[in-house]
Design a protein around this motif. Structure first.
Motif, mmCIF file in Angstrom:
data_model
loop_
_atom_site.group_PDB
_atom_site.id
_atom_site.type_symbol
_atom_site.label_atom_id
_atom_site.label_comp_id
_atom_site.label_asym_id
_atom_site.label_seq_id
_atom_site.Cartn_x
_atom_site.Cartn_y
_atom_site.Cartn_z
ATOM 1 N N GLN A 121 0.835 -1.195 0.000
ATOM 2 C CA GLN A 121 0.000 0.000 0.000
ATOM 3 C C GLN A 121 0.878 1.257 0.000
ATOM 4 O O GLN A 121 1.759 1.415 0.855
ATOM 5 N N TYR A 122 0.622 2.142 -0.947
ATOM 6 C CA TYR A 122 1.441 3.343 -1.111
ATOM 7 C C TYR A 122 1.443 4.202 0.160
ATOM 8 O O TYR A 122 2.496 4.654 0.612
ATOM 9 N N TRP A 123 0.270 4.399 0.772
ATOM 10 C CA TRP A 123 0.185 5.264 1.943
ATOM 11 C C TRP A 123 0.909 4.673 3.151
ATOM 12 O O TRP A 123 1.476 5.388 3.967
ATOM 13 N N ILE A 124 0.928 3.332 3.229
ATOM 14 C CA ILE A 124 1.664 2.685 4.324
ATOM 15 C C ILE A 124 3.172 2.839 4.113
ATOM 16 O O ILE A 124 3.934 3.013 5.075
ATOM 17 N N ILE A 125 3.603 2.773 2.854
ATOM 18 C CA ILE A 125 5.020 3.010 2.552
ATOM 19 C C ILE A 125 5.432 4.404 3.007
ATOM 20 O O ILE A 125 6.499 4.590 3.597
ATOM 21 N N LEU A 126 4.568 5.388 2.762
ATOM 22 C CA LEU A 126 4.878 6.748 3.177
ATOM 23 C C LEU A 126 5.000 6.861 4.703
ATOM 24 O O LEU A 126 5.869 7.567 5.221
ATOM 25 N N ILE A 127 4.138 6.141 5.426
ATOM 26 C CA ILE A 127 4.228 6.138 6.896
ATOM 27 C C ILE A 127 5.505 5.445 7.349
ATOM 28 O O ILE A 127 6.196 5.907 8.273
ATOM 29 N N ALA A 128 5.838 4.329 6.688
ATOM 30 C CA ALA A 128 7.031 3.569 7.078
ATOM 31 C C ALA A 128 8.296 4.398 6.926
ATOM 32 O O ALA A 128 9.209 4.329 7.772
ATOM 33 N N VAL A 129 8.368 5.213 5.862
ATOM 34 C CA VAL A 129 9.587 6.001 5.673
ATOM 35 C C VAL A 129 9.703 7.108 6.721
ATOM 36 O O VAL A 129 10.804 7.624 6.960
ATOM 37 N N LEU A 130 8.601 7.456 7.384
ATOM 38 C CA LEU A 130 8.689 8.399 8.501
ATOM 39 C C LEU A 130 9.503 7.801 9.645
ATOM 40 O O LEU A 130 10.269 8.513 10.311
ATOM 41 N N PHE A 131 9.324 6.497 9.895
ATOM 42 C CA PHE A 131 10.120 5.825 10.925
ATOM 43 C C PHE A 131 11.602 5.846 10.549
ATOM 44 O O PHE A 131 12.469 6.061 11.399
ATOM 45 N N LEU A 132 11.891 5.633 9.261
ATOM 46 C CA LEU A 132 13.277 5.695 8.801
ATOM 47 C C LEU A 132 13.828 7.110 8.937
ATOM 48 O O LEU A 132 14.973 7.303 9.335
ATOM 49 N N GLY A 133 13.000 8.099 8.590
ATOM 50 C CA GLY A 133 13.431 9.483 8.708
ATOM 51 C C GLY A 133 13.730 9.867 10.141
ATOM 52 O O GLY A 133 14.718 10.565 10.421
ATOM 53 N N PHE A 134 12.890 9.399 11.080
ATOM 54 C CA PHE A 134 13.121 9.685 12.495
ATOM 55 C C PHE A 134 14.433 9.054 12.959
ATOM 56 O O PHE A 134 15.232 9.697 13.657
ATOM 57 N N GLY A 135 14.653 7.792 12.578
ATOM 58 C CA GLY A 135 15.889 7.112 12.966
ATOM 59 C C GLY A 135 17.122 7.832 12.453
ATOM 60 O O GLY A 135 18.119 7.994 13.168
ATOM 61 N N SER A 136 17.051 8.295 11.211
ATOM 62 C CA SER A 136 18.174 9.021 10.620
ATOM 63 C C SER A 136 18.390 10.363 11.307
ATOM 64 O O SER A 136 19.527 10.772 11.562
ATOM 65 N N ALA A 137 17.295 11.053 11.610
ATOM 66 C CA ALA A 137 17.387 12.370 12.249
ATOM 67 C C ALA A 137 18.037 12.276 13.618
ATOM 68 O O ALA A 137 18.801 13.163 14.021
ATOM 69 N N VAL A 138 17.749 11.213 14.350
ATOM 70 C CA VAL A 138 18.338 11.026 15.678
ATOM 71 C C VAL A 138 19.805 10.624 15.563
ATOM 72 O O VAL A 138 20.668 11.105 16.306
ATOM 73 N N PHE A 139 20.109 9.753 14.594
ATOM 74 C CA PHE A 139 21.463 9.197 14.504
ATOM 75 C C PHE A 139 22.509 10.238 14.108
ATOM 76 O O PHE A 139 23.577 10.317 14.727
ATOM 77 N N HIS A 140 22.240 11.031 13.074
ATOM 78 C CA HIS A 140 23.303 11.834 12.477
ATOM 79 C C HIS A 140 23.914 12.895 13.404
ATOM 80 O O HIS A 140 25.153 12.973 13.514
ATOM 81 N N PRO A 141 23.134 13.721 14.093
ATOM 82 C CA PRO A 141 23.780 14.698 14.993
ATOM 83 C C PRO A 141 24.535 14.042 16.147
ATOM 84 O O PRO A 141 25.656 14.443 16.471
ATOM 85 N N GLU A 142 23.932 13.016 16.750
ATOM 86 C CA GLU A 142 24.596 12.345 17.870
ATOM 87 C C GLU A 142 25.792 11.525 17.390
ATOM 88 O O GLU A 142 26.813 11.452 18.075
ATOM 89 N N GLY A 143 25.681 10.911 16.212
ATOM 90 C CA GLY A 143 26.814 10.181 15.652
ATOM 91 C C GLY A 143 27.977 11.107 15.346
ATOM 92 O O GLY A 143 29.145 10.776 15.591
ATOM 93 N N SER A 144 27.673 12.301 14.821
ATOM 94 C CA SER A 144 28.717 13.286 14.537
ATOM 95 C C SER A 144 29.375 13.756 15.830
ATOM 96 O O SER A 144 30.589 13.995 15.871
ATOM 97 N N ARG A 145 28.592 13.861 16.904
ATOM 98 C CA ARG A 145 29.162 14.256 18.191
ATOM 99 C C ARG A 145 30.118 13.184 18.716
ATOM 100 O O ARG A 145 31.194 13.486 19.237
ATOM 101 N N VAL A 146 29.741 11.918 18.568
ATOM 102 C CA VAL A 146 30.635 10.831 18.981
ATOM 103 C C VAL A 146 31.932 10.890 18.178
ATOM 104 O O VAL A 146 33.031 10.737 18.722
ATOM 105 N N SER A 147 31.810 11.130 16.868
ATOM 106 C CA SER A 147 32.995 11.261 16.016
ATOM 107 C C SER A 147 33.894 12.391 16.508
ATOM 108 O O SER A 147 35.121 12.244 16.580
ATOM 109 N N PHE A 148 33.295 13.519 16.863
ATOM 110 C CA PHE A 148 34.055 14.664 17.382
ATOM 111 C C PHE A 148 34.751 14.306 18.690
ATOM 112 O O PHE A 148 35.931 14.622 18.894
ATOM 113 N N MET A 149 34.032 13.630 19.599
ATOM 114 C CA MET A 149 34.602 13.292 20.901
ATOM 115 C C MET A 149 35.767 12.323 20.765
ATOM 116 O O MET A 149 36.709 12.348 21.563
#
Length: 401
Positions: A100-128
């Motif tokens: 279902q197209y609309w379910i795919i759109l909802i699923a990618v929100l979960f991926l977007g949230f995971g990416s949004a959380v990972f990148h700033p904190e991952g960059s901070r770990v890299s800096f540390m």
């Protein structure tokens, strides 16, 4: 008042571990563009609908990343890292099961949230973990992410082409390992924060830039974001849509087309790795200019050459245009050295956002104006990168005491 401390000893195991985690995180993100041919052939989606999927994924991640970075600058969140990957796990699992197209759109929100959380904190770990090797650390971190993205065409050619949409579940094995790895990294991260609290010392980034006024910093950031816009828009075109041009213009198979896209992205990984360490030696601005000037004629000529030349051009463009990928993040952080997480979130998030908008615009252009016309128009975008010459000049990190 807390003392400020510049740590000079790199922690290589953590630098490598967060790079591996970045690889796994971005491999999950890569599942989406890898499925575009499946979505088009099996679900009958238009280029515009495909572009909307990419838009939803990337614009959500883009909007959240600066917020996460700002919050983490005030209150770091070590265990947000594995939590974010759990969110991505859920997104991939849903995508593997739904038509279902609309379910795919909802699923990618979960991926977007995971990416949004990972990148700033991952960059901070890299800096540390970086110590005095900021360019190298950011390169290792970004090489992981770019390697994950580079797997998209191979996933398409050798997993989805064989197993179809349900092949996405195979990625969940790597995701499980990533959750465990990030839990270990989060433990190290928490200990570092505790040591800083006890010692009442805070890590700060030593900038390679001269003292700048607030207005100069604002202008430099505007120039830098324009560079990120043009680069992201252009690379999104290659990674998400150029395979359709290869199939239509050169009559190659989907599998061969995906292998050629992988070639572009794989050499982009090479460029990313060397770009960071090179910037430590010759300066961030010099590397950014190098990534602008040398690939420019190849970008402009790409839509008009034969297949064998296109392959060679993809190698050259991929290597050189991505040399500045990690460098732009470090450059932004050195423009505002007190906001490591915020600047990582802004630059990476802005890149995601421009990729999202690019996917939508390119998809609509391809539906209404055709593939050939779209490729010719997008080939002109790298001309915007020439504004890199107006960035403030920095000193090589190796000359900073």
């Amino acid at each position: 008042m807390n003392k400020q401390l510049n740590i000079t000893n790199p922690v290589y195991p953590i630098m490598i571990a967060i790079g591996i985690a970045h690889l796994i995180n971005d491999t999950m993100q890569a599942v989406i563009p890898a499925m575009f041919p499946i979505f088009k052939s099996e679900l009958g989606l238009t280029f515009t609908q495909i572009g909307l999927i990419s838009f939803v994924l990337n614009i959500f991640a883009s909007a959240l990343q600066p917020v996460v970075g700002f919050v983490s600058d005030k209150k770091p969140m070590p265990y947000a890292l594995p939590i974010g990957m759990v969110s991505s796990f859920i997104g991939i699992a849903v995508i593997a099961l739904t038509t279902q197209y609309w379910i795919i759109l909802i699923a990618v929100l979960f991926l977007g949230f995971g990416s949004a959380v990972f990148h700033p904190e991952g960059s901070r770990v890299s800096f540390m973990a970086a110590g005095s090797k900021r360019g190298l650390a950011q390169s290792i971190y970004q090489v992981g992410g770019n390697s994950g993205q580079a797997l998209a065409p191979l996933i398409s050619a050798y997993i989805f082409d064989i197993f179809g949409q349900r092949g996405a579940a195979i990625v969940l094995v790597a995701t499980t390992f990533g959750i465990i790895l990030l839990s270990k990294i989060a433990g190290w991260y928490k200990k570092q924060l505790e040591q800083e609290r006890i010692a009442k010392k805070k890590r700060v980034l030593v900038s390679t830039l001269p003292p700048l006024t607030q207005k100069q910093v604002g202008i430099a950031l505007a120039l830098l974001f324009t560079i990120i816009f043009a680069r992201s828009f252009y690379t999104t075109n290659i990674t998400n849509f150029y395979v359709f041009y290869l199939m239509d213009h050169y009559d190659v198979s989907l599998r061969l087309g995906q292998i050629l896209i992988f070639t572009f992205m794989a050499f982009g990984v090479v460029g990313t790795f060397f770009g960071g360490s090179l910037s430590d030696r010759i300066g961030r601005k010099n590397v950014i200019i190098l990534s602008v000037v040398v690939p420019m004629p190849f970008c402009l000529a790409l839509p008009y050459v034969s297949l064998w030349a296109a392959v060679l051009f993809l190698v050259i463009i991929g290597t050189l245009i991505m040399i500045s990928f990690s460098v732009t993040v470090v450059y932004a952080q050195e423009l505002v050295p007190t906001k490591i997480g915020t600047m990582a979130g802004l630059t990476t998030g802005f890149a995601f956002g421009m990729g999202a908008i690019g996917a939508m615009v390119i998809g609509m252009l391809m539906d209404h104006k055709g593939i050939d016309f779209t490729m010719m128009i997008v080939s002109l975008l790298p001309l915007l990168l020439l504004i890199a010459f107006f960035l403030p000049k920095d000193k090589p990190a190796s000359t900073i005491a």
